[in-house]
Design a protein around this motif. Structure first.
Motif, short mmCIF file in Angstrom:
data_model
loop_
_atom_site.label_atom_id
_atom_site.label_comp_id
_atom_site.label_asym_id
_atom_site.label_seq_id
_atom_site.Cartn_x
_atom_site.Cartn_y
_atom_site.Cartn_z
N MET A 1 -21.81 -24.81 47.31
CA MET A 1 -20.97 -24.29 46.20
C MET A 1 -19.73 -23.61 46.77
SD MET A 1 -22.02 -21.52 43.32
CE MET A 1 -20.85 -20.97 42.10
N LEU A 2 -18.60 -24.03 46.35
CA LEU A 2 -17.34 -23.49 46.84
C LEU A 2 -17.10 -22.10 46.28
CD1 LEU A 2 -14.73 -23.99 48.36
CD2 LEU A 2 -13.75 -24.94 46.26
N ARG A 3 -16.86 -21.16 47.15
CA ARG A 3 -16.57 -19.78 46.72
C ARG A 3 -15.13 -19.47 47.03
NH1 ARG A 3 -20.77 -18.57 43.47
NH2 ARG A 3 -22.76 -18.79 44.52
N ARG A 4 -14.43 -18.94 46.07
CA ARG A 4 -13.01 -18.63 46.27
C ARG A 4 -12.76 -17.17 45.95
NH1 ARG A 4 -10.07 -23.02 42.61
NH2 ARG A 4 -11.30 -21.90 41.08
N PRO A 5 -11.74 -16.58 46.58
CA PRO A 5 -11.42 -15.18 46.27
C PRO A 5 -11.07 -15.03 44.81
CG PRO A 5 -10.23 -15.94 48.21
CD PRO A 5 -10.92 -17.12 47.62
N THR A 6 -11.37 -13.88 44.22
CA THR A 6 -11.10 -13.66 42.79
C THR A 6 -10.59 -12.27 42.48
OG1 THR A 6 -12.30 -15.22 41.52
CG2 THR A 6 -12.61 -13.02 40.88
N VAL A 7 -10.37 -12.00 41.22
CA VAL A 7 -9.82 -10.74 40.73
C VAL A 7 -10.74 -10.12 39.72
CG1 VAL A 7 -7.84 -9.71 39.64
CG2 VAL A 7 -7.59 -11.78 41.00
N LEU A 75 -11.45 -9.47 37.95
CA LEU A 75 -12.04 -9.59 39.27
C LEU A 75 -13.45 -10.18 39.20
CD1 LEU A 75 -11.28 -6.40 41.43
CD2 LEU A 75 -11.35 -8.75 42.22
N GLY A 76 -13.76 -11.01 40.18
CA GLY A 76 -15.12 -11.48 40.39
C GLY A 76 -15.58 -12.59 39.48
N ASP A 129 -10.89 -2.09 42.55
CA ASP A 129 -11.96 -2.19 43.53
C ASP A 129 -11.44 -1.78 44.91
OD1 ASP A 129 -14.86 -3.78 43.71
OD2 ASP A 129 -13.76 -3.75 45.60
N ALA A 130 -12.23 -0.96 45.61
CA ALA A 130 -11.80 -0.44 46.91
C ALA A 130 -11.63 -1.55 47.95
CB ALA A 130 -12.82 0.59 47.41
N ASN A 131 -12.34 -2.68 47.76
CA ASN A 131 -12.28 -3.76 48.74
C ASN A 131 -11.23 -4.82 48.42
OD1 ASN A 131 -14.37 -2.52 50.03
ND2 ASN A 131 -15.93 -4.01 49.45
N GLU A 132 -10.52 -4.65 47.31
CA GLU A 132 -9.56 -5.65 46.89
C GLU A 132 -8.17 -5.04 46.72
OE1 GLU A 132 -10.09 -8.89 46.53
OE2 GLU A 132 -12.20 -8.67 47.08
N PRO A 133 -7.12 -5.82 46.93
CA PRO A 133 -5.76 -5.31 46.70
C PRO A 133 -5.53 -5.08 45.21
CG PRO A 133 -5.70 -7.67 47.11
CD PRO A 133 -7.11 -7.23 47.38
N ARG A 134 -4.54 -4.30 44.89
CA ARG A 134 -4.23 -4.05 43.48
C ARG A 134 -3.67 -5.31 42.80
NH1 ARG A 134 -4.20 1.28 41.51
NH2 ARG A 134 -5.79 2.38 42.71
N SER A 167 -15.22 -12.95 46.57
CA SER A 167 -14.35 -12.25 47.50
C SER A 167 -15.18 -11.08 48.01
CB SER A 167 -13.06 -11.78 46.81
OG SER A 167 -13.35 -10.79 45.84
N GLN A 168 -14.55 -10.07 48.51
CA GLN A 168 -15.29 -8.91 49.03
C GLN A 168 -15.44 -7.80 48.01
OE1 GLN A 168 -16.87 -8.98 52.07
NE2 GLN A 168 -16.21 -11.12 51.85
N PHE A 169 -15.30 -8.10 46.71
CA PHE A 169 -15.40 -7.05 45.70
C PHE A 169 -16.79 -6.41 45.74
CE2 PHE A 169 -16.89 -10.76 43.44
CZ PHE A 169 -17.80 -10.31 42.50
N THR A 170 -16.85 -5.14 45.49
CA THR A 170 -18.06 -4.35 45.75
C THR A 170 -19.23 -4.71 44.84
OG1 THR A 170 -17.21 -2.60 44.30
CG2 THR A 170 -16.77 -2.39 46.66
N ALA A 171 -18.97 -5.28 43.68
CA ALA A 171 -20.05 -5.59 42.73
C ALA A 171 -20.60 -7.01 42.90
CB ALA A 171 -19.54 -5.41 41.30
N ARG A 172 -20.22 -7.71 43.96
CA ARG A 172 -20.52 -9.14 44.03
C ARG A 172 -22.01 -9.45 44.05
NH1 ARG A 172 -18.67 -7.45 48.87
NH2 ARG A 172 -19.80 -7.98 50.78
N GLU A 173 -22.85 -8.63 44.68
CA GLU A 173 -24.27 -8.96 44.74
C GLU A 173 -24.90 -8.94 43.35
OE1 GLU A 173 -25.76 -10.21 47.27
OE2 GLU A 173 -23.91 -10.00 48.43
N ARG A 174 -24.55 -7.94 42.54
CA ARG A 174 -25.07 -7.89 41.16
C ARG A 174 -24.56 -9.07 40.36
NH1 ARG A 174 -23.14 -4.64 38.19
NH2 ARG A 174 -21.62 -3.44 39.38
N TYR A 175 -23.31 -9.45 40.59
CA TYR A 175 -22.74 -10.59 39.87
C TYR A 175 -23.46 -11.88 40.26
CZ TYR A 175 -18.72 -8.13 37.83
OH TYR A 175 -17.91 -7.31 37.08
N TYR A 176 -23.77 -12.04 41.55
CA TYR A 176 -24.49 -13.25 41.97
C TYR A 176 -25.89 -13.29 41.37
CZ TYR A 176 -21.05 -15.01 45.30
OH TYR A 176 -19.92 -15.54 45.85
#
Length: 325
Positions: A1-7, A75-76, A129-134, A167-176
């Motif tokens: 599954m292709l994963r791409r950076p998001t907002v 994001l995400g 998100d602290a791990n993502e740019p504004r 992406s590296q957003f902090t909530a990604r594990e819950r989202y997955y």
């Protein structure tokens, strides 16, 4: 599954005035946390703004209290496209077929409708998100949205309106985790992950008739005359659509709407019906309506000469016919 950076975008919405009730986010029943139970992601307290336009399921336009406007990307999450063709390769297990693509396109429309119903004209709070740019690649804000103290982005994933846009957003594990639960339940867009591409969800863009929410219609977009003779702006009555009832029963078109890709909308008159085999021409300019010809009353061209999409919805808002060119 292709994963791409998001907002990501989080919106905190309060109910407006008495009699105006916010749309509740749905709650999964398969063990995944509901949107209301999920902790609020990102950094607070955030910035207050009003959603003034919904571009699609994961992108909105906002206005700050001082009048400044901006565009925000949630994001995400990644909802299927509404202004282009979705790529099934981006959505795990969705077949790379015409049916799979059409199914995703239909769910892109549903995601946009849901975001519009939930967010449009409402006050929101943008969280970062602290791990993502504004801001992202297109200079759009990357944010979370919380609606009534609920993570709207998470709700999109949990209910199958969107996939996780990694992406590296902090909530990604819950989202997955929420995405996996939606996939197991074949909820929302994940009904497209079948051998036939979830073809019951819709026949998709480019076809003359399309299904939505399990229903269908005999209304056909029979002809599109987008390029009027001479200067389009001076000859609006020569820009027109022709609709045909291909069925065996009379169609009551009261409350049905016609829209283009930009969101311009026409509504059929109350009591207007189309007999079996009959056609009606909808002209962009002004005139007196008859049984055979209706007039949009627009003061400028509606249909782009270089390509557009005609979408017809019934009185409930379900897509019943679609044709692109």
């Amino acid at each position: 599954m292709l994963r791409r950076p998001t907002v990501v975008l989080v919106v905190s919405v309060s109910l407006l005035t008495a009699g105006c009730v916010g749309v509740p986010l749905p709650s999964p029943d398969d063990g995944a946390p509901s949107a209301g139970d999920a902790p609020l992601p990102g950094e607070g307290p955030g910035r207050t703004a009003t959603v003034v336009d919904v571009v699609d399921g994961d992108t909105v336009k906002i206005a700050y209290p001082n009048g400044t406007r901006d565009t925000a990307r949630l994001l995400g999450v990644d909802t299927p496209e509404t202004y282009g063709e979705s790529d099934p390769a981006d959505f795990e297990s969705v077949p790379d077929t015409a049916a799979g693509q059409a199914c995703l396109n239909e769910h892109g429309e549903r995601a946009t409708d849901y975001a519009t119903e939930t967010l449009l004209d409402r006050e929101v709070t943008l969280r970062f998100d602290a791990n993502e740019p504004r801001r992202g690649y297109y200079d759009r804000l990357l944010v979370y949205v919380v609606v009534d103290d609920t993570d709207f982005n998470y709700g999109l994933v949990a209910e199958g309106y969107a996939r996780v846009y990694d992406s590296q957003f902090t909530a990604r594990e819950r989202y997955y985790d929420a995405e996996a639960a939606a996939q197991r339940a074949e909820r929302g867009l994940w009904e497209c992950a079948t051998d036939d591409g979830g073809s019951s969800a819709g026949t998709g863009r480019g076809s003359e008739t399309a299904r939505a929410d399990g229903g269908d219609s005999s209304l056909v977009v029979d002809e599109i005359h987008e390029d009027a003779a001479g200067d389009d702006r001076q000859n609006l009555v020569d820009e027109y659509l022709v609709f045909r009832n291909s069925g065996e029963e009379t169609l009551d078109l009261s409350g049905w709407t016609v829209t283009d890709e930009a969101g311009k909308q026409y509504q059929f008159p109350d009591g207007f019906s189309l007999e079996p085999g009959a056609t009606v021409t909808l002209r962009t300019g002004d005139g007196e309506d008859t049984d055979e010809t209706l007039y949009w009353g627009a003061n400028s061209p509606v249909w782009n000469n270089d390509g557009d999409e005609v979408v017809v919805r019934d009185e409930s808002g379900a897509v019943v016919a679609r044709r692109s060119y």
